[in-house]
Design a protein around this motif. Structure first.
Motif, PDB file in Angstrom:
ATOM      1  N   LEU A 129       0.835  -1.200   0.000  1.00  0.00           N
ATOM      2  CA  LEU A 129       0.000   0.000   0.000  1.00  0.00           C
ATOM      3  C   LEU A 129       0.875   1.257   0.000  1.00  0.00           C
ATOM      4  O   LEU A 129       0.594   2.224  -0.705  1.00  0.00           O
ATOM      5  N   GLN A 130       1.940   1.217   0.769  1.00  0.00           N
ATOM      6  CA  GLN A 130       2.869   2.352   0.789  1.00  0.00           C
ATOM      7  C   GLN A 130       3.444   2.588  -0.602  1.00  0.00           C
ATOM      8  O   GLN A 130       3.504   3.735  -1.075  1.00  0.00           O
ATOM      9  N   ALA A 131       3.845   1.496  -1.246  1.00  0.00           N
ATOM     10  CA  ALA A 131       4.445   1.626  -2.577  1.00  0.00           C
ATOM     11  C   ALA A 131       3.448   2.243  -3.543  1.00  0.00           C
ATOM     12  O   ALA A 131       3.791   3.157  -4.318  1.00  0.00           O
ATOM     13  N   ALA A 132       2.196   1.760  -3.483  1.00  0.00           N
ATOM     14  CA  ALA A 132       1.175   2.293  -4.388  1.00  0.00           C
ATOM     15  C   ALA A 132       0.946   3.768  -4.102  1.00  0.00           C
ATOM     16  O   ALA A 132       0.885   4.599  -5.024  1.00  0.00           O
ATOM     17  N   THR A 133       0.813   4.112  -2.815  1.00  0.00           N
ATOM     18  CA  THR A 133       0.566   5.500  -2.452  1.00  0.00           C
ATOM     19  C   THR A 133       1.696   6.405  -2.925  1.00  0.00           C
ATOM     20  O   THR A 133       1.477   7.470  -3.491  1.00  0.00           O
ATOM     21  N   LYS A 134       2.922   5.933  -2.722  1.00  0.00           N
ATOM     22  CA  LYS A 134       4.094   6.720  -3.129  1.00  0.00           C
ATOM     23  C   LYS A 134       4.082   6.939  -4.639  1.00  0.00           C
ATOM     24  O   LYS A 134       4.301   8.055  -5.114  1.00  0.00           O
ATOM     25  N   ALA A 135       3.809   5.861  -5.366  1.00  0.00           N
ATOM     26  CA  ALA A 135       3.816   5.966  -6.828  1.00  0.00           C
ATOM     27  C   ALA A 135       2.757   6.952  -7.299  1.00  0.00           C
ATOM     28  O   ALA A 135       3.004   7.782  -8.189  1.00  0.00           O
ATOM     29  N   ILE A 136       1.574   6.892  -6.664  1.00  0.00           N
ATOM     30  CA  ILE A 136       0.498   7.800  -7.052  1.00  0.00           C
ATOM     31  C   ILE A 136       0.865   9.243  -6.733  1.00  0.00           C
ATOM     32  O   ILE A 136       0.702  10.154  -7.547  1.00  0.00           O
ATOM     33  N   GLN A 137       1.405   9.447  -5.544  1.00  0.00           N
ATOM     34  CA  GLN A 137       1.787  10.812  -5.152  1.00  0.00           C
ATOM     35  C   GLN A 137       2.857  11.382  -6.077  1.00  0.00           C
ATOM     36  O   GLN A 137       2.821  12.556  -6.460  1.00  0.00           O
ATOM     37  N   ASP A 138       3.819  10.539  -6.444  1.00  0.00           N
ATOM     38  CA  ASP A 138       4.872  10.983  -7.366  1.00  0.00           C
ATOM     39  C   ASP A 138       4.293  11.345  -8.726  1.00  0.00           C
ATOM     40  O   ASP A 138       4.671  12.352  -9.328  1.00  0.00           O
ATOM     41  N   ALA A 139       3.378  10.488  -9.167  1.00  0.00           N
ATOM     42  CA  ALA A 139       2.769  10.742 -10.477  1.00  0.00           C
ATOM     43  C   ALA A 139       1.984  12.050 -10.441  1.00  0.00           C
ATOM     44  O   ALA A 139       2.056  12.859 -11.376  1.00  0.00           O
ATOM     45  N   ASP A 140       1.266  12.271  -9.349  1.00  0.00           N
ATOM     46  CA  ASP A 140       0.514  13.521  -9.182  1.00  0.00           C
ATOM     47  C   ASP A 140       1.431  14.721  -9.313  1.00  0.00           C
ATOM     48  O   ASP A 140       1.119  15.723  -9.944  1.00  0.00           O
ATOM     49  N   LYS A 141       2.593  14.602  -8.691  1.00  0.00           N
ATOM     50  CA  LYS A 141       3.566  15.686  -8.712  1.00  0.00           C
ATOM     51  C   LYS A 141       4.049  15.937 -10.135  1.00  0.00           C
ATOM     52  O   LYS A 141       4.156  17.071 -10.589  1.00  0.00           O
TER      53      LYS A 141
END
Lengths: 353, 430, 556
Positions: free
Chosen positions: B343-355
């Motif tokens: 879940l952390q990995a997914a959240t991180k990836a999404i946040q990075d993509a958002d950025k």
């Protein structure tokens, strides 16, 4: 196998303030079976370990085959050593034990195998390859240790009290085997023992050591017949020895009393000397030679040894040991019987104390 | 051997002597500061009684009570989570106690302080909020949060800590508050986002305030007294109540089949008296009394739910909470606790993509968000009687157990696959 | 007489070890209506989380053995091999970690090595990065390795010391040296000691509950068993399946070790032989050696230093060092929890006493009598080593539910006697090993001499056997006492009230509350000091007595 000469020149070794070896100088000739004989603590094992590289001398030189080996690590010396307790590795089979040194020399597999087999055959243990050391008898372990050492074809063979862990009969048997092996391989061999009989029976020459000092080097007969001092005389064979002073042909001893020495013996007046003779030269109740020592005493006790009877005879305050060969049917002389003793002049020695 | 047996018999005899005093055993999940204060005060007032405190986690406390035979049970159960009492009551393990509640109101907001059926009583009030380590936030240049929703922000990635509802009654209430406040689907999205930002899901509810107080974590979801007590103990922490929170009572009840029911009644009455209520105000305890009169002696600035200092916007429905207690706990464990890394990995990836997108829209990213932050159980499914029954059943019959583990397995593997897909999708966004 | 004693011991083991464990196993294989079923086991393996936990447990146990070996093997080799004054230091290293419960150490290590621990704060300040020592499984491995490496160190050192120096010299003589010498000769000969230590580490780590709990790692078997049994309730069979699996793996690990060791008792050192020759270190090597040992010592001591700091300070939060010196925590502890100190001394003392009595009796029966089935006693008693504390605790709760103590109306499981019994059963293997070793080293002729002079069996045992075994008995007592004093997993399950709880439980309780970390640490320091003093005193006693049993302190 190559025959090498081993030379020690003025070797000194101390552990802290304890001097373990003092001015050791000796030469072991190529192909010789040489013994280091002495009581425990005499430094003989240390000298052997020094030759193997497990101890380091502080002064002097050690040459093997003419090369100074000072500072050369044990594993580079190509000197084979058989340890007192055999030191067989319990986690390896007999064959693996014997092959070890060959493997360490990075020899091809088939050579390792062939020489392992040969070494085991040499000691008569073919067929025991896959046994573990703890499945072998003491004598067999001894042979494996020997095979393991011989397999590397060392330039020099060191034996550290190899027979001391065997029972008496096996010891005599292994002694003969060692001798036979040595004759066959004629490898220079140094043998450490505290048993003079062992050393005398199989060695070409013997160095007698005491308190870190070599007392005398010689063939077994030289040592027996011409010991240079009291220690050697006593250590090599049994000896009757009495303290006293020499005055005008007479020997005066606080224990033995006074007696006349035969003229052929060196009789110059001296104090603090020892009069010595071996037990087997004492004759009892025989018509003495004109030139000999004469004493009178009383039987104090006797031991039947089989080939001979060992009498303890009280002469004055002293006890004289006399070995008399035993003939079938002869009786022992009873305790308390007065006897006359005589010692041929040629067997008498006067030694400095 | 003989000597050994003598020792055992002797020991038993000695023990018997000690047990003859009028002992009241209290099973509680409360910390030592609180229990020692009550023990001291109570035994001073009733010198003939001996109070035995048995500290267990709420869940193991329930198990402990249930494992003991009737007649030999402990006297009092005292813990935060109302659900624990519901579970006990449902197992006929609670005794109705008749103690006059002079001065204690019936409700706090819309939430009844005492069990309407009379099995247990509210003894203190607890609100749920956010606690943070000021030094940690300063060092990481983070703004202090105000609301639950703040914890979903990318800046807090890796700085949040939470416990799991299955492990802690208080955490269960916290998330139940969010679920009831936001609704099931939106609630889970928020919970998943908070989970994705979490550095850890701690084993014990106490792990959260503990980690925040020593600086391992930046921000934690905690029950108020942890935050207040930590502040009072001088730690560099602060605590706020977010606007969507529930004020719920921590409860006390008499256990049915105990050895000393009279003692149980005496102790419960003591905890509800003005004297007992004021003990809560001590700085190391820092709990909210249920007796409004007790606040008179509170230090200045002490939060008071009765005078509007804290506003609870959610009308907490404890019947609803209790009905899906096990589903929520298990679901949380399967998709968050045990899948935290993914879940952390997914959240991180999404946040990075958002950025990377910088405000632009992306269908792939929306899909990634949907995958990562949607619970595998919909609002409708969550009301499914069969599902609820499967998880509620305490009987060890094979079919139910198999069904339950099968469902859990489905959730778990679905979550794992979704998180992995979300990472792929988010990483593909340029 | 001996038969009666053997039967009594057997009965004790059956009631307090076999039956509770059997009840756990029974539950794991019983369906709801009471029939036999494998469906729980099948279910277990269908749950991916369980499979994951299973592999994680194996991984953590395996890695811990590796890391512990990396610490212990060089250390052991070093002390036996080289002449230097660090022997005392290393001996200290060998005992210190064992006298503190790993979960207490984990709390302190969080503050030192955690995400915002001292080390990472310093690293971050200086280099801008941090190392996740304590994150997830790594944290568990880190804490466990540091806690359990002494098992390898002590066992291996004994083995190394028992190698005859000639074993090594003959290999050198045949041309090998350096690392090859170590690999081909020295290590294989010391292997029994290593395997004994390593298998113990594996089992201990596999079973440990406190450390993963405190570090918040739940996807391992022990925490899963605990969580499932305490949260879903005692009816959840999966928890019991986990328990059974844990027993199976522990037994397998120990069994494997026993197989490896079979017929390989290489105590090659003979009477009058010399052990491995000690070498001298050059000044450079000495410095390096001390630096390295110092580093390991610092690591090993970090939990101790950590709790000492916590116990004397007010606040430690997001800073390299704590702030505000205070004695208040000790005052709190003495005011509230001094009874726990006496409880620990009483329970663990009693358990250790029972252990050496049982241990001596079993050792005697096995080594000196021909009683049929006597090996069963050994196996059963030793099997306790493979039973996780949690499982035993659960077994007690199940088996003795409703059983009241004679003359009282208190349930057995609600009294401290259950704790003493659990400690006794759990620690019996340690005491038994010590007693067996002591009796094995004693030649039977010593007893025969006494009997020949007219002493009957019992008198011989009392006047000759027990005095001569004293060293081993004392070592067994100390080991049992220490390990019981730091035991938590069974304690958590069986502690029925705070007033009867031992220190380990008290520490755990304190560490559960905001203001309790200080007092918890203070109680921890007191525990370490008491246990440490006891260990030191017994070491002194042992040295005065004989050195026979001492080195076998943890030799199982």
């Amino acid at each position: 196998m190559a025959k090498v000469k081993v030379e020690a020149r003025g070797i000194e070794l101390s552990y802290g303030s304890t001097r373990v070896l003092r001015d050791i100088t000796l030469t072991v000739e190529p192909g010789e079976f040489f013994a280091l004989l002495g009581p425990s603590g005499s430094g003989k094992s240390t000298l052997l370990r020094l030759i193997a590289g497990f101890a380091q001398h502080q002064a002097g030189q050690l040459l093997i085959g003419g090369n100074d080996v000072t500072g050369i690590a044990p594993w580079k010396r190509n000197v084979g050593m058989v340890f007192q307790n055999y030191a067989l590795w319990p986690h390896m089979t007999v064959a693996r034990n014997v092959a070890f040194g060959l493997e360490e020399r990075k020899l091809p597999r088939d050579v390792v195998r062939q020489r392992t087999d040969a070494a085991l055959e040499l000691v008569g243990l073919t067929g025991y390859e896959s046994r573990r050391p703890n499945q072998l008898s003491g004598g067999q372990q001894q042979r494996v240790a020997l095979a393991r050492t011989l397999a590397i074809e060392p330039q020099l063979l060191l034996l550290d009290e190899p027979l001391s862990n065997l029972d008496a009969k096996l010891r005599v048997q292994m002694r003969q085997e060692l001798l036979r092996l040595h004759r066959r391989l004629s490898i220079t061999t140094i043998f450490v023992t505290h048993d003079q009989e062992e050393a005398m029976t199989i060695c070409d020459r013997i160095a007698v050591m005491d308190q870190g000092v070599i007392q005398q080097i010689g063939t077994p007969i030289e040592l027996f017949d011409h010991p240079v001092n009291r220690f050697v005389a006593q250590f090599v064979g049994s000896l009757n020895l009495f303290e006293g002073n020499l005055t005008a042909g007479r020997f005066a001893s606080p224990t033995l009393g006074e007696c006349e020495l035969p003229p052929s013996v060196e009789r110059a007046a001296r104090s603090d000397v020892h009069l010595a003779f071996r037990p087997h030269v004492v004759r009892l109740n025989e018509i003495p030679d004109s030139d000999g020592l004469r004493l009178e005493g009383q039987i104090a006790g006797s031991e039947f040894m089989g080939e001979f009877v060992r009498y303890e005879i009280r002469v004055h305050q002293a006890i004289v040991i006399a070995d008399q060969s035993h003939a079938r049917g002869a009786d022992r002389i009873a305790d308390g019987t007065p006897v006359r003793l005589s010692v041929p002049a040629g067997e008498l020695r006067v030694m400095e104390a | 051997m003989k000597a050994y047996r003598q020792v055992v018999v002797l020991a038993a005899a000695v023990f018997a002597g000690a047990a003859l005093a009028d002992t009241i055993t209290v099973v509680t999940s409360f910390p030592k500061e609180l229990t020692s204060a009550y023990k001291a005060a109570y035994e001073k007032k009733y010198p003939n009684d001996k109070l035995e405190i048995l500290n267990k986690g709420t869940s193991s406390g329930i198990a402990f009570v249930r494992e003991q035979p009737a007649g030999a049970r402990a006297e009092v159960f005292w813990a935060s989570a109302p659900d624990a009492f519901e579970v006990l009551a449902a197992g006929n393990l609670l005794e109705k106690v008749d103690i006059p509640s002079s001065g204690i109101p019936d409700k706090i907001g819309s939430y009844p302080i005492n069990d309407p059926e009379g099995y247990y009583r509210g003894q203190a009030l607890a609100g749920y909020g956010l606690m943070w380590n000021t030094r940690y936030l300063q060092a990481h240049k983070l703004p202090p949060p105000k609301e639950w929703a703040d914890l979903t922000k990318p800046v807090y990635f890796g700085h949040v800590a939470t416990s799991a509802p299955s492990r802690s009654g208080t955490t269960q209430l916290t998330y139940e508050t969010i679920l009831q406040g936001e609704g099931w689907d939106a609630g889970w999205t928020q919970i998943l986002q908070i989970g994705g930002n979490s550095a850890a899901v701690t084993e014990r509810s106490f792990g959260v305030p503990d980690g925040v107080q020593n600086g391992q974590f930046g921000i934690g979801l905690v029950v108020d007294f942890f935050g207040l007590a930590a502040m009072a103990s001088g730690f560099p922490v602060e605590f706020v109540y977010p606007s969507v929170t529930a004020i719920v009572p921590a409860n006390i009840g008499a256990i049915a089949g105990s050895k000393n029911p009279e003692g149980a009644k005496r102790f419960i009455a003591f905890t509800l008296s003005e004297e007992g209520q004021q003990l809560l105000l001590s700085p190391k305890i820092s709990r909210l009394p249920v007796l409004p009169a007790a606040y008179a002696k509170a230090p200045a600035g002490y939060p008071n739910p009765f005078d509007g200092t804290i506003k609870a916007k959610v009308n907490f429905d404890s019947a609803l909470s209790e009905s899906h207690y096990y589903v929520v706990s298990s679901l949380f464990d399967q998709i968050i606790t045990f899948r935290l890394k993914e879940l952390q990995a997914a959240t991180k990836a999404i946040q990075d993509a958002d950025k990377r997108l910088g405000g632009r829209q992306s269908k792939e990213l929306d899909e990634a968000k949907r995958l990562a932050w949607t619970a595998p159980v919909s609002a409708a499914q969550s009301k499914d009687k069969e599902l609820l029954a499967t998880f509620k059943s305490k009987k060890g019959d094979d079919a139910t157990i198999r069904r339950r583990t099968q469902i859990e397995e489905e959730w778990s593997s679905k979550a794992k696959a979704n998180y992995a897909r979300a990472v792929e999708l988010a990483n593909a966004v340029k | 007489m001996i038969v009666a004693v053997a039967l009594a011991i057997g009965a004790f083991l059956v009631v307090f070890l076999v039956v509770p464990i059997a009840s756990v196993v029974y539950t794991a294989f019983t369906s709801g209506d009471g029939g036999f079923t494998l469906s729980h086991v099948v279910t277990f393996f269908q749950i991916s989380l369980m499979r994951e936990s299973f592999w994680n447990s194996l991984y953590v146990a395996g890695m811990s053995v590796l890391i512990a070996s990396a610490i212990a093997v060089p250390l052991a080799y070093f002390t036996v091999r080289y002449r230097f004054r660090g022997a005392l230091l290393v001996q200290t290293l060998g005992v210190l970690p064992l006298i503190m419960p790993p979960f207490v150490g984990a709390v302190a290590m969080q503050l030192l090595f955690g995400r915002s621990g001292s080390v990472n704060l310093l690293l971050n300040d200086a280099f801008g990065f941090s190392i996740p020592f304590m994150a997830g499984l790594n944290g568990v491995i880190f804490v466990e390795s540091l806690h359990y490496f002494p098992f390898i160190l002590l066992n291996l050192a004994v083995s190394l010391r028992n190698i005859d120096g000639a074993m090594e010299e003959s290999a050198q003589n045949l041309g090998t040296s350096g690392f090859r010498l170590f690999r081909r000769i020295v290590f294989p000969l010391a292997l029994p000691g290593y395997v004994a230590g390593a298998s113990l580490v594996f089992v201990k780590v596999f079973d440990d509950l406190g450390t993963p709990l405190v570090l918040g790692v739940s996807n391992m078997l022990a925490p899963q068993a605990f969580l499932r049994i305490t949260s879903v309730g005692l009816e959840d069979p999966i928890g019991y399946v986990i328990s059974v699996l844990m027993i199976v793996f522990s037994v397998a690990a120990l069994g494997l070790a026993a197989r490896i060791l079979k017929g390989r008792d290489y105590a090659t050192l003979q009477r009058g032989g010399t052990s491995l020759q000690k070498r001298s270190l050059s000044p450079m090597q000495t410095v390096a050696a001390y630096a390295w040992i110092g580093l390991v010592l610092l690591l090993v001591l970090s939990p101790h230093i950590g709790i000492l700091l916590i116990s004397f300070t007010k606040v430690w939060s997001y800073s390299v060092l704590p702030e505000g010196i205070t004695l208040a925590h000790y005052a709190t502890v003495f005011e509230q929890s001094s009874h726990m100190i006496t409880n620990t001394l009483l329970y663990c003392g009693l358990a250790a006493l029972f252990n050496v009595i049982l241990g001596t009796a079993i050792a005697y029966i096995i080594l000196r009598t021909k009683l049929p089935g006597r090996q069963m006693l050994d196996w059963t008693a030793s099997a306790a080593l493979a039973v996780p504390g949690v499982v035993l605790g659960i077994g007690y709760l199940r088996t003795f539910r409703g059983l009241e103590l004679p003359f009282t109306d208190t349930a057995l499981t609600a009294s401290w006697i259950a704790l003493v019994l659990a400690y006794t059963v759990r620690r019996l293997p340690y005491a038994l090993r010590s007693c067996m070793a002591a009796l094995q080293q004693m030649h039977v002729s010593l007893e025969e001499a006494a009997e020949n002079l007219g002493a009957a069996k019992l008198r011989t045992i009392r006047r000759i056997v027990v005095p001569l075994m004293a060293g081993g008995i004392l070592a067994g007592f100390v080991t049992s006492f220490i390990t019981a004093a730091v035991e938590l997993s069974a304690t958590i399950m069986l502690s029925a009230s705070a007033s009867q709880a031992p220190m380990s439980y008290g520490i755990y309780l304190y560490l559960q509350s905001i203001a309790g970390r200080g007092p918890g640490a203070a109680l921890g320091v007191i525990a370490v000091v008491i246990v440490g003093l006891g260990t030191y005193a017994s070491h002194r006693l042992l040295q005065a007595q004989s050195t026979a049993g001492e080195q076998r302190l943890v030799n199982t």
